[in-house]
Design a protein around this motif. Sequence first.
Motif, short mmCIF file in Angstrom:
data_model
loop_
_atom_site.label_atom_id
_atom_site.label_comp_id
_atom_site.label_asym_id
_atom_site.label_seq_id
_atom_site.Cartn_x
_atom_site.Cartn_y
_atom_site.Cartn_z
N LEU A 4 1.38 5.59 -16.99
CA LEU A 4 0.16 6.27 -16.57
C LEU A 4 0.40 7.13 -15.34
CD1 LEU A 4 -2.87 6.45 -17.31
CD2 LEU A 4 -3.27 4.59 -15.71
N LEU A 5 1.18 6.62 -14.39
CA LEU A 5 1.50 7.36 -13.18
C LEU A 5 2.27 8.64 -13.51
CD1 LEU A 5 1.62 7.52 -10.05
CD2 LEU A 5 3.71 6.14 -10.18
N PHE A 61 8.80 3.50 -8.98
CA PHE A 61 7.44 4.05 -9.05
C PHE A 61 7.31 5.31 -8.21
CE2 PHE A 61 6.10 0.31 -11.25
CZ PHE A 61 4.87 0.62 -11.81
N ILE A 62 7.72 5.24 -6.95
CA ILE A 62 7.55 6.39 -6.06
C ILE A 62 8.50 7.51 -6.45
CG2 ILE A 62 7.64 7.20 -3.68
CD1 ILE A 62 6.98 4.37 -2.78
N GLY A 63 9.79 7.16 -6.63
CA GLY A 63 10.78 8.18 -6.96
C GLY A 63 10.53 8.81 -8.31
N GLY A 64 10.19 8.00 -9.32
CA GLY A 64 9.92 8.55 -10.64
C GLY A 64 8.74 9.50 -10.64
N ALA A 65 7.67 9.13 -9.95
CA ALA A 65 6.48 9.99 -9.88
C ALA A 65 6.80 11.31 -9.18
CB ALA A 65 5.36 9.26 -9.16
N LEU A 66 7.57 11.25 -8.09
CA LEU A 66 7.92 12.47 -7.36
C LEU A 66 8.80 13.39 -8.19
CD1 LEU A 66 8.65 11.06 -3.78
CD2 LEU A 66 6.71 12.48 -4.49
N THR A 109 6.19 1.40 -23.19
CA THR A 109 6.22 2.83 -22.90
C THR A 109 6.21 3.69 -24.15
OG1 THR A 109 7.28 4.47 -21.46
CG2 THR A 109 8.73 3.18 -22.86
N PHE A 110 6.67 3.13 -25.29
CA PHE A 110 6.74 3.91 -26.53
C PHE A 110 5.85 3.36 -27.64
CE2 PHE A 110 11.19 5.97 -25.89
CZ PHE A 110 10.58 7.10 -25.39
#
Length: 439
Positions: free
Chosen positions: A33-34, A108-113, A168-169
């Motif tokens: 979702l993020l 979470f943070i790195g993937g979203a960025l 996720t899939f």
Amino acid sequence: MDNYEKRNKRICLIAEGVLAGIFSGLTASLYRLLLMNSETAFFWILNFIKGNYLYIILWFCALLGISFIVARLVRFEGMAASSGVPQVMGEVNGSFNPCWWRILLVKFIGGALCIFSGLSLGRSGPSIQIGAMTAKGFPRIRVHTEKQDKTREILLISCGAGAGLAATFHAPLAGILFVLEGIRRTLDYTVLITGTVAVVAADLVSVLIFGPAIIFSYPASALPVSDYWLLVPLGILLGFAGAGYNYAMSKMQDFYQLLKNIPGGLRLAIPFLTSGILALFLPQVLCGGNVMVKLLTDTHPALSMLCLLLLVKFLFSILCSGSEVPGGIFFPVLVLGSYLGAVFGSTITAFLPVSEGLWFQFILLGMAGLFSAIVRTPITAIILAVELTGSMHCLSDIAIVSILACITANLLGSKPFCTSCLERLLAKHGQQTSTAAES
């Protein structure tokens, strides 16, 4: 151990599998979702800055700043770099023991960025690691001896990894098969039973959040028996393409290794600033590839456009993944395979008496075959393609192409992508890799 104790142990494992699946599925779904919201925000920004040179310059400055933030995150927890699947494989075989909460934080943070910046990365690999680390860290029943504790922990990590892929899939069967075929590489009854309940629980969580819709809406139809001979050249082509992808990725990783003395932020600025340039000229190739998938389903692009998008997406994907920023390759690989199949289908239907209605069938086959050739998990590739598209009637076609692609890549001497990355990790960190022992 008597039958009563065996039955109680089995019940406890199933209960733990359900809990691992629920927690891992929830965490992987939140990550999905993020990333979806990050991609939406990215394309909103592209529309906002379009045609305004001042805003474009500011966006490039923002991309440069984000590259430094991501570099610091990766430096904070190196085991959260790249897709995360090789790290899970290493932990399952006893080579690594990273801190689960640090990996979740960086992913979470790195993937979203990274997705917010338009990098060509996927969510499935990180979701596998996120699911594994969630299962490692959630409160659970422990047994008394240290050896049994570690065995139980490895089992839960494996279940969490499958749950992450399932969530996720929306692909529970592919989730458990990937654990057995790609991570554990053995048919273990305990893993099969516990993992199955975990992926089912994770998939239910995902369905409650996102609904039961399939990921790739390719209206494929089964190939006529008279055209089955086309599966042979397509499978061989995809095998060569998969081997080429793995070779190119290895060389790209070598290239970034040559830049190891350059500060991390400047080194990672390469894919981030490239994203900014592509946003001005070919934004379709940015992010995971949802825009490219929509192009295939909504329109029938010309062969020249298919080739252009395929080439640029391929180059940009290896540029991003080779940098080891937090993000996966599976979704971009599925998109690349779809476009390879589309190119093959467009060429075949243009020069041979083959129905143009089979174009989507070649797209589906390309997606499964390239995944099989790169990751070298043909059974997972077959089931994943069926679950992602709902094309159960194409199972035989998918199986033939996936197996041929896998055999071709093996004959070419190409190592499976995740295995190659794990070997690099072991060479880099050795058996003492542990950025932070679990507390």
